[in-house]
Scaffold this motif. Structure first.
Motif, PDB file in Angstrom:
ATOM      1  N   PRO A 191      17.871-111.232  13.338  1.00  0.00           N
ATOM      2  CA  PRO A 191      18.117-111.740  11.977  1.00  0.00           C
ATOM      3  C   PRO A 191      18.047-113.270  11.889  1.00  0.00           C
ATOM      4  CG  PRO A 191      19.769-110.121  12.603  1.00  0.00           C
ATOM      5  CD  PRO A 191      19.020-110.471  13.843  1.00  0.00           C
ATOM      6  N   ASP A 192      18.095-113.760  10.642  1.00  0.00           N
ATOM      7  CA  ASP A 192      18.013-115.201  10.420  1.00  0.00           C
ATOM      8  C   ASP A 192      19.362-115.879  10.617  1.00  0.00           C
ATOM      9  OD1 ASP A 192      19.508-114.605   8.142  1.00  0.00           O
ATOM     10  OD2 ASP A 192      17.833-114.886   6.749  1.00  0.00           O
ATOM     11  N   ALA A 193      19.374-117.201  10.454  1.00  0.00           N
ATOM     12  CA  ALA A 193      20.586-117.992  10.713  1.00  0.00           C
ATOM     13  C   ALA A 193      21.724-117.606   9.781  1.00  0.00           C
ATOM     14  CB  ALA A 193      20.270-119.477  10.575  1.00  0.00           C
ATOM     15  N   GLY A 194      21.406-117.342   8.519  1.00  0.00           N
ATOM     16  CA  GLY A 194      22.452-116.972   7.569  1.00  0.00           C
ATOM     17  C   GLY A 194      23.180-115.710   7.992  1.00  0.00           C
ATOM     18  N   TRP A 195      22.433-114.740   8.521  1.00  0.00           N
ATOM     19  CA  TRP A 195      23.044-113.493   8.995  1.00  0.00           C
ATOM     20  C   TRP A 195      23.989-113.786  10.164  1.00  0.00           C
ATOM     21  CZ3 TRP A 195      23.369-110.856  13.570  1.00  0.00           C
ATOM     22  CH2 TRP A 195      23.770-109.512  13.527  1.00  0.00           C
ATOM     23  N   PHE A 196      23.508-114.566  11.135  1.00  0.00           N
ATOM     24  CA  PHE A 196      24.356-114.906  12.283  1.00  0.00           C
ATOM     25  C   PHE A 196      25.632-115.616  11.827  1.00  0.00           C
ATOM     26  CE2 PHE A 196      20.816-113.917  15.053  1.00  0.00           C
ATOM     27  CZ  PHE A 196      21.429-113.549  16.249  1.00  0.00           C
ATOM     28  N   GLN A 197      25.499-116.528  10.886  1.00  0.00           N
ATOM     29  CA  GLN A 197      26.671-117.270  10.415  1.00  0.00           C
ATOM     30  C   GLN A 197      27.687-116.342   9.753  1.00  0.00           C
ATOM     31  OE1 GLN A 197      24.556-120.163   8.086  1.00  0.00           O
ATOM     32  NE2 GLN A 197      24.289-121.564   9.815  1.00  0.00           N
ATOM     33  N   LYS A 198      27.218-115.412   8.951  1.00  0.00           N
ATOM     34  CA  LYS A 198      28.133-114.478   8.294  1.00  0.00           C
ATOM     35  C   LYS A 198      28.816-113.567   9.300  1.00  0.00           C
ATOM     36  CE  LYS A 198      25.748-114.365   3.834  1.00  0.00           C
ATOM     37  NZ  LYS A 198      24.935-113.554   2.892  1.00  0.00           N
ATOM     38  N   GLN A 199      28.046-113.082  10.291  1.00  0.00           N
ATOM     39  CA  GLN A 199      28.622-112.188  11.291  1.00  0.00           C
ATOM     40  C   GLN A 199      29.602-112.913  12.206  1.00  0.00           C
ATOM     41  OE1 GLN A 199      28.282-108.783  11.796  1.00  0.00           O
ATOM     42  NE2 GLN A 199      27.307-108.799   9.779  1.00  0.00           N
ATOM     43  N   LEU A 200      29.272-114.129  12.615  1.00  0.00           N
ATOM     44  CA  LEU A 200      30.189-114.909  13.449  1.00  0.00           C
ATOM     45  C   LEU A 200      31.493-115.195  12.700  1.00  0.00           C
ATOM     46  CD1 LEU A 200      27.604-117.369  15.011  1.00  0.00           C
ATOM     47  CD2 LEU A 200      29.052-115.796  16.324  1.00  0.00           C
ATOM     48  N   LYS A 201      31.380-115.516  11.441  1.00  0.00           N
ATOM     49  CA  LYS A 201      32.569-115.758  10.633  1.00  0.00           C
ATOM     50  C   LYS A 201      33.385-114.477  10.478  1.00  0.00           C
ATOM     51  CE  LYS A 201      34.020-117.929   6.296  1.00  0.00           C
ATOM     52  NZ  LYS A 201      33.550-118.587   5.042  1.00  0.00           N
ATOM     53  N   ARG A 202      32.708-113.344  10.342  1.00  0.00           N
ATOM     54  CA  ARG A 202      33.397-112.057  10.197  1.00  0.00           C
ATOM     55  C   ARG A 202      34.290-111.757  11.387  1.00  0.00           C
ATOM     56  NH1 ARG A 202      32.628-107.056  12.290  1.00  0.00           N
ATOM     57  NH2 ARG A 202      30.688-107.674  13.317  1.00  0.00           N
ATOM     58  N   VAL A 203      33.855-112.149  12.587  1.00  0.00           N
ATOM     59  CA  VAL A 203      34.640-111.816  13.789  1.00  0.00           C
ATOM     60  C   VAL A 203      35.518-112.979  14.253  1.00  0.00           C
ATOM     61  CG1 VAL A 203      32.999-110.062  14.522  1.00  0.00           C
ATOM     62  CG2 VAL A 203      32.741-112.414  15.372  1.00  0.00           C
ATOM     63  N   GLY A 204      35.631-114.033  13.428  1.00  0.00           N
ATOM     64  CA  GLY A 204      36.640-115.052  13.694  1.00  0.00           C
ATOM     65  C   GLY A 204      36.167-116.472  13.876  1.00  0.00           C
ATOM     66  N   GLU A 247      27.841-122.898   6.902  1.00  0.00           N
ATOM     67  CA  GLU A 247      27.055-121.954   6.103  1.00  0.00           C
ATOM     68  C   GLU A 247      25.790-122.657   5.633  1.00  0.00           C
ATOM     69  OE1 GLU A 247      29.428-120.114   3.092  1.00  0.00           O
ATOM     70  OE2 GLU A 247      31.049-119.616   4.479  1.00  0.00           O
ATOM     71  N   SER A 248      25.007-123.080   6.613  1.00  0.00           N
ATOM     72  CA  SER A 248      23.831-123.906   6.340  1.00  0.00           C
ATOM     73  C   SER A 248      22.547-123.105   6.213  1.00  0.00           C
ATOM     74  CB  SER A 248      23.654-124.919   7.480  1.00  0.00           C
ATOM     75  OG  SER A 248      23.440-124.242   8.712  1.00  0.00           O
ATOM     76  N   ASN A 249      22.587-121.844   6.667  1.00  0.00           N
ATOM     77  CA  ASN A 249      21.400-120.982   6.682  1.00  0.00           C
ATOM     78  C   ASN A 249      20.308-121.479   7.623  1.00  0.00           C
ATOM     79  OD1 ASN A 249      22.286-118.922   4.845  1.00  0.00           O
ATOM     80  ND2 ASN A 249      21.981-120.385   3.173  1.00  0.00           N
ATOM     81  N   TYR A 250      20.686-122.307   8.587  1.00  0.00           N
ATOM     82  CA  TYR A 250      19.753-122.624   9.676  1.00  0.00           C
ATOM     83  C   TYR A 250      20.567-122.801  10.953  1.00  0.00           C
ATOM     84  CZ  TYR A 250      20.930-127.625   9.154  1.00  0.00           C
ATOM     85  OH  TYR A 250      21.586-128.823   9.093  1.00  0.00           O
ATOM     86  N   THR A 270      26.408-123.786  14.644  1.00  0.00           N
ATOM     87  CA  THR A 270      26.077-122.370  14.766  1.00  0.00           C
ATOM     88  C   THR A 270      25.660-122.019  16.186  1.00  0.00           C
ATOM     89  OG1 THR A 270      25.393-122.306  12.448  1.00  0.00           O
ATOM     90  CG2 THR A 270      24.613-120.527  13.865  1.00  0.00           C
ATOM     91  N   LEU A 271      24.841-122.868  16.798  1.00  0.00           N
ATOM     92  CA  LEU A 271      24.408-122.614  18.171  1.00  0.00           C
ATOM     93  C   LEU A 271      25.589-122.667  19.142  1.00  0.00           C
ATOM     94  CD1 LEU A 271      21.047-124.614  18.267  1.00  0.00           C
ATOM     95  CD2 LEU A 271      21.369-122.145  17.970  1.00  0.00           C
ATOM     96  N   ALA A 272      26.533-123.578  18.891  1.00  0.00           N
ATOM     97  CA  ALA A 272      27.725-123.647  19.745  1.00  0.00           C
ATOM     98  C   ALA A 272      28.546-122.368  19.615  1.00  0.00           C
ATOM     99  CB  ALA A 272      28.563-124.862  19.377  1.00  0.00           C
ATOM    100  N   ALA A 273      28.686-121.849  18.408  1.00  0.00           N
ATOM    101  CA  ALA A 273      29.436-120.606  18.197  1.00  0.00           C
ATOM    102  C   ALA A 273      28.723-119.425  18.854  1.00  0.00           C
ATOM    103  CB  ALA A 273      29.628-120.358  16.707  1.00  0.00           C
TER     104      ALA A 273
END
Length: 278
Positions: free
Chosen positions: A214-227, A232-235, A240-243
């Motif tokens: 998936p794209d960056a926005g998906w990863f950001q939403k999923q990472l936020k979902r699990v804590g 929320e930059s969509n890239y 995001t890479l650190a998370a």
């Protein structure tokens, strides 16, 4: 003249009586003896002050770690040594805050010192590299001691599995401890911590290999979902890479790249928001 003096004298007497009455009233309002408390009723609007356990490594020897944690402006509630058998030092009482988390975030809660218990594990540390080396393994006896300690703290404070985390989880831009050699799956199997549904992850991974991750926005939403705290930059920005790297250290420790890929996406999707996942 006599009348004026008498009137003045009478006024003074009345004022004195008034002051005496005030004084006696004040004395009467003071509590005699210790305060009495009635604990028979409790409010439903409350929760425990401690709801997170944060695991660290010392990146040093035992003497150096104890010197640092007792003589500088950094501390932890407990230190688990690499002795055989391990020694558990209690440096800060659980009813006090230890200075171990620093700038941190988990499920939107920030600056976690006030609400967490910090456990330092004596370990030489890990240097992030590209050859897949996970660093020095933790000994079985040391991990057994950490599991027992963590389980006891979690039980007494009613701490849920998803809130047993590493320093890297709550501060992915700054920290990498307790590192990829820390056995998070073993912790979850012992009922201490969270893990993903491995069968579901295998199915998701096969699908992502066919379709692409998936794209960056998906990863950001999923990472936020699990804590995790992520922009929320969509890239795929630095945060995001650190998370992603912190997630991999916890749930894909054999290959920590800090880059998105089908397997990371699959394990992220298969990780429950709450509970152990096992």
């Amino acid at each position: 003249m006599h009348t004026l003096v008498s009137a003045t004298s009478t006024s003074c007497k009345r004022f004195s009586i008034f002051l005496l009455a005030l004084l006696l009233s004040g004395c009467a309002s003071q509590v005699s003896g210790p305060l009495r408390f009635d604990d028979s009723m409790k409010s439903r609007g409350q929760s425990g002050r401690i709801d997170i356990i944060v695991l660290h490594y010392t990146a040093s020897t035992k003497p150096s770690a104890l010197m640092t944690l007792t003589n500088r402006d950094v501390s932890a509630h407990y230190v688990v040594t690499d002795d055989k058998p391990p020694i558990v030092y209690r440096l800060v009482n659980e009813d006090k805050s230890a200075w171990h988390a620093g700038e941190s975030s988990w499920y939107g809660k920030t600056f976690l010192n006030q609400r967490s218990i910090g456990i330092e594990i004596v370990h030489p540390g890990w240097t992030k590299n590209s050859n897949g080396d996970k660093g020095m393994p933790y000994s079985d006896t040391q991990i057994a001691a950490v599991i027992e300690l963590t389980r006891d703290i979690a039980k007494r404070n009613n701490i849920s599995p998803e809130n047993i985390v590493g320093h890297s989880d709550i501060a992915p831009m700054r920290k990498i401890d307790p590192g990829p050699s820390f056995p998070w799956k073993k912790f979850a199997q012992a009922g201490v911590g969270r893990w993903f549904d491995e069968a579901a992850a295998a199915k998701y991974e096969a699908n992502f290999i066919r379709t692409g991750y998936p794209d960056a926005g998906w990863f950001q939403k999923q990472l936020k979902r699990v804590g995790y705290q992520v922009p929320e930059s969509n890239y795929f920005d630095a945060g995001t890479l650190a998370a992603i790297g912190a997630f991999q250290m916890h749930y894909r420790p054999d290959r920590v790249t800090s880059r998105p890929d089908p397997q990371t996406a699959a394990r992220l999707m298969a990780l429950p928001t709450t509970g152990s996942g096992l």
